[in-house]
Design a protein around this motif. Structure first.
Motif, PDB file in Angstrom:
ATOM      1  N   SER A 181      47.125   2.215  42.939  1.00  0.00           N
ATOM      2  CA  SER A 181      46.952   2.331  43.860  1.00  0.00           C
ATOM      3  C   SER A 181      46.923   1.669  45.500  1.00  0.00           C
ATOM      4  N   PHE A 182      47.137   1.533  46.817  1.00  0.00           N
ATOM      5  CA  PHE A 182      46.986   0.859  47.353  1.00  0.00           C
ATOM      6  C   PHE A 182      46.953   1.535  49.061  1.00  0.00           C
ATOM      7  N   PHE A 183      47.165   0.645  50.087  1.00  0.00           N
ATOM      8  CA  PHE A 183      46.406   2.136  51.084  1.00  0.00           C
ATOM      9  C   PHE A 183      46.779   1.133  52.540  1.00  0.00           C
ATOM     10  N   VAL A 239      32.573   0.160  46.230  1.00  0.00           N
ATOM     11  CA  VAL A 239      31.328  -0.033  44.691  1.00  0.00           C
ATOM     12  C   VAL A 239      30.002   0.614  45.482  1.00  0.00           C
ATOM     13  N   VAL A 240      29.607   0.698  46.316  1.00  0.00           N
ATOM     14  CA  VAL A 240      28.196   1.496  47.322  1.00  0.00           C
ATOM     15  C   VAL A 240      28.864   2.791  47.013  1.00  0.00           C
ATOM     16  N   CYS A 241      29.926   2.988  48.044  1.00  0.00           N
ATOM     17  CA  CYS A 241      30.249   4.318  47.790  1.00  0.00           C
ATOM     18  C   CYS A 241      30.400   5.368  47.079  1.00  0.00           C
ATOM     19  N   HIS A 242      30.260   4.530  45.688  1.00  0.00           N
ATOM     20  CA  HIS A 242      31.082   5.048  44.774  1.00  0.00           C
ATOM     21  C   HIS A 242      29.157   5.476  43.759  1.00  0.00           C
ATOM     22  N   ALA A 243      28.463   4.509  43.987  1.00  0.00           N
ATOM     23  CA  ALA A 243      27.597   4.366  43.937  1.00  0.00           C
ATOM     24  C   ALA A 243      25.929   5.429  44.462  1.00  0.00           C
ATOM     25  N   LEU A 244      26.438   5.507  45.699  1.00  0.00           N
ATOM     26  CA  LEU A 244      26.015   6.656  46.582  1.00  0.00           C
ATOM     27  C   LEU A 244      26.341   8.097  46.300  1.00  0.00           C
ATOM     28  N   GLU A 245      27.526   8.128  45.673  1.00  0.00           N
ATOM     29  CA  GLU A 245      27.757   9.374  45.084  1.00  0.00           C
ATOM     30  C   GLU A 245      27.093   9.492  43.925  1.00  0.00           C
ATOM     31  N   ARG A 246      27.221   8.836  43.066  1.00  0.00           N
ATOM     32  CA  ARG A 246      26.626   9.344  42.128  1.00  0.00           C
ATOM     33  C   ARG A 246      25.447   9.197  41.963  1.00  0.00           C
ATOM     34  N   ALA A 247      23.995   8.705  42.759  1.00  0.00           N
ATOM     35  CA  ALA A 247      22.657   9.010  43.661  1.00  0.00           C
ATOM     36  C   ALA A 247      23.097  10.701  44.453  1.00  0.00           C
ATOM     37  N   LYS A 248      23.994  10.511  44.866  1.00  0.00           N
ATOM     38  CA  LYS A 248      23.984  12.292  45.496  1.00  0.00           C
ATOM     39  C   LYS A 248      24.509  13.273  44.506  1.00  0.00           C
ATOM     40  N   GLU A 283      37.438   6.308  46.369  1.00  0.00           N
ATOM     41  CA  GLU A 283      36.835   6.239  46.584  1.00  0.00           C
ATOM     42  C   GLU A 283      36.865   4.927  47.871  1.00  0.00           C
ATOM     43  N   TYR A 284      38.760   4.189  48.196  1.00  0.00           N
ATOM     44  CA  TYR A 284      38.985   3.502  49.580  1.00  0.00           C
ATOM     45  C   TYR A 284      38.413   4.296  50.447  1.00  0.00           C
ATOM     46  N   PRO A 285      39.023   5.291  50.832  1.00  0.00           N
ATOM     47  CA  PRO A 285      39.475   5.777  52.140  1.00  0.00           C
ATOM     48  C   PRO A 285      38.156   6.716  52.537  1.00  0.00           C
ATOM     49  N   ASN A 286      36.664   6.701  51.237  1.00  0.00           N
ATOM     50  CA  ASN A 286      35.673   5.854  51.416  1.00  0.00           C
ATOM     51  C   ASN A 286      35.185   5.109  52.290  1.00  0.00           C
ATOM     52  N   ALA A 287      35.625   3.606  51.887  1.00  0.00           N
ATOM     53  CA  ALA A 287      34.811   3.015  52.390  1.00  0.00           C
ATOM     54  C   ALA A 287      35.555   2.665  52.792  1.00  0.00           C
ATOM     55  N   HIS A 336      36.426   4.504  55.697  1.00  0.00           N
ATOM     56  CA  HIS A 336      35.857   4.984  56.774  1.00  0.00           C
ATOM     57  C   HIS A 336      34.351   4.654  57.038  1.00  0.00           C
ATOM     58  N   PHE A 337      33.611   4.222  55.880  1.00  0.00           N
ATOM     59  CA  PHE A 337      32.185   3.929  55.878  1.00  0.00           C
ATOM     60  C   PHE A 337      32.545   2.500  56.832  1.00  0.00           C
ATOM     61  N   LEU A 338      33.041   1.056  56.438  1.00  0.00           N
ATOM     62  CA  LEU A 338      32.564   0.328  57.081  1.00  0.00           C
ATOM     63  C   LEU A 338      33.167   0.393  58.913  1.00  0.00           C
ATOM     64  N   GLN A 339      34.159   1.728  59.162  1.00  0.00           N
ATOM     65  CA  GLN A 339      34.454   1.624  60.234  1.00  0.00           C
ATOM     66  C   GLN A 339      33.011   1.773  61.149  1.00  0.00           C
ATOM     67  N   ARG A 340      32.729   3.236  60.506  1.00  0.00           N
ATOM     68  CA  ARG A 340      31.953   3.695  61.018  1.00  0.00           C
ATOM     69  C   ARG A 340      30.415   2.758  60.956  1.00  0.00           C
ATOM     70  N   ALA A 341      30.243   2.011  60.004  1.00  0.00           N
ATOM     71  CA  ALA A 341      28.909   0.728  60.594  1.00  0.00           C
ATOM     72  C   ALA A 341      29.184   0.507  61.920  1.00  0.00           C
ATOM     73  N   GLU A 342      30.431  -0.017  61.744  1.00  0.00           N
ATOM     74  CA  GLU A 342      30.273  -1.153  62.986  1.00  0.00           C
ATOM     75  C   GLU A 342      30.671  -0.207  64.756  1.00  0.00           C
ATOM     76  N   ARG A 343      31.039   1.376  64.477  1.00  0.00           N
ATOM     77  CA  ARG A 343      30.829   2.274  65.801  1.00  0.00           C
ATOM     78  C   ARG A 343      28.716   1.957  65.845  1.00  0.00           C
ATOM     79  N   ILE A 344      28.110   2.278  64.559  1.00  0.00           N
ATOM     80  CA  ILE A 344      27.245   2.462  64.962  1.00  0.00           C
ATOM     81  C   ILE A 344      25.715   0.826  65.190  1.00  0.00           C
TER      82      ILE A 344
END
Length: 363
Positions: free
Chosen positions: A138-140, A158-167, A313-317, A319-327
């Motif tokens: 896989s590559f992006f 890694v943390v996106c996966h952990a969050l989904e496990r908790a959810k 989960e790489y695409p999730n990561a 978008h998470f980083l982009q969202r984190a910067e936006r807020i």
């Protein structure tokens, strides 16, 4: 190359021709992961000699004739900035075959930077000038990100996966009102705080023994800070957590250290009916003692483990980083040190001494 435990060497090899389904990447930078440090100290996976480095990124120099797009359908061309980590598992792996969403649990999971050296291919990790992305990987394409942000995509997965496990835990949902403890403010713990904040969790308690990392945790979304060095023991810490959570304890706890006793301690901080996600033990750090009655049954604790991530989960990561910067979460402030490749030994020593947070090796 890690020639043997605690011995890094600079070696040169001729670049081979890439195949029609391969990509040649000129590496730009790579973060030093805790897993790299474990490999450096004791080679727990028996990989040496090998090229480490899996939190990396680089620029495409050559694209095989049969490669047209990345793993989410973006066209790929020379000059693109890319990240990669995982290869497809063997067709014989029954876990991946019957449950692709659990391919991360395959016994033959392969990760760049955690591969043994091969006679016909030495470019398997990011701690080098070049990386060859092989078929089935896989590559992006991530052209719109800084090199620093690109180097955070892998740990962010890694943390996106952990969050989904908790959810995934039925009625024990994470939501806006959840009170969450994150135990351990290393790079993964700090990103865990940031991803919880971007998901709307509004009450986050950071627990660590390093005051600088705790302040960084505050900037990344933690509401309350607990320095365990200021308390006499876990019972006193538990009292503090209860004080911050209406006397009940946290709804959820994320254990993000590699210390077994920290796992045992976390049960004391969680309310009845709460949950724990264990994220911190990517190598065998030993055992710990818990009381199954008091810690699990009497509280009806939901306990989940989190292991690496899946390629999707790489695409999730990203978008998470982009969202984190936006807020306004300063996620790139995790990168506190940068070293050129020829000073990689120094980079590892800084990490071993736990100076700063995330150490980057630039190529």
């Amino acid at each position: 190359m890690l020639a043997e435990p605690r011995k890094l060497e600079i070696r040169e090899f001729p670049l081979r021709e890439i195949g029609p389904k391969e990509i040649l990447v000129r590496v730009e930078a790579c973060g030093v992961c805790g897993t790299d440090v474990h490999c450096y100290k004791s080679d727990p996976f028996g990989l040496t000699p090998n090229v480490l480095g899996h939190e990396g990124t680089g620029e495409v120099l050559q694209v095989g004739a049969e490669v047209k797009m990345d793993s989410v359908g973006k066209p790929v061309k020379v000059g693109d900035k890319v990240v990669t980590s995982l290869m497809e598992t063997s067709p014989d792996c029954l876990i991946a075959k019957y449950n692709p969403a659990k391919a991360n649990l395959s016994d033959d999971l392969k990760v760049y930077g955690l591969l043994p050296d091969e006679p016909n291919n030495h470019f398997n990790g990011y701690f080098g000038e070049y990386l060859i992305i092989r078929p089935g990987s896989s590559f992006f394409v991530v052209n719109d990100m800084s090199v620093e942000l690109r180097c955070l995509i892998e740990p962010a997965a890694v943390v996106c996966h952990a969050l989904e496990r908790a959810k995934s835990c039925g009625g024990n949902k994470l939501n806006f009102r959840s009170r969450v403890v994150v135990q351990g403010c290393g790079p993964i713990g700090l990103l865990m705080i940031a991803v919880l904040r971007t998901q709307g969790v509004n009450n986050i308690i950071a627990l660590d023994g390093n005051s600088d990392r705790l302040e960084l945790a505050r900037s990344l979304g933690a509401d309350e800070l607990i320095n365990y060095k200021e308390y006499s023991g876990i019972d006193e810490i538990a009292d503090k957590v209860k004080l911050l959570t209406k006397g009940l304890g946290a709804h959820w706890g994320f254990q993000v250290t590699g210390v077994p006793v920290a796992h045992a301690n976390l049960y004391k901080l969680i309310r009845r009916g709460g949950g724990i996600c264990e994220v911190g033990h990517f190598v065998d750090g030993g055992e710990c003692a818990i009381n199954p009655h008091r810690d699990i049954c009497a509280k009806e604790i939901t306990l989940v483990g989190s292991w690496v991530y899946n390629s999707f989960e790489y695409p999730n990561a990203y978008h998470f980083l982009q969202r984190a910067e936006r807020i306004g979460l300063p996620v790139t402030s995790l990168i506190t040190h940068k070293f050129p490749l020829e000073r990689i030994e120094e980079a590892f020593q800084v990490n071993l001494r736990q100076e700063g947070v995330k150490v980057l090796v630039e190529v």
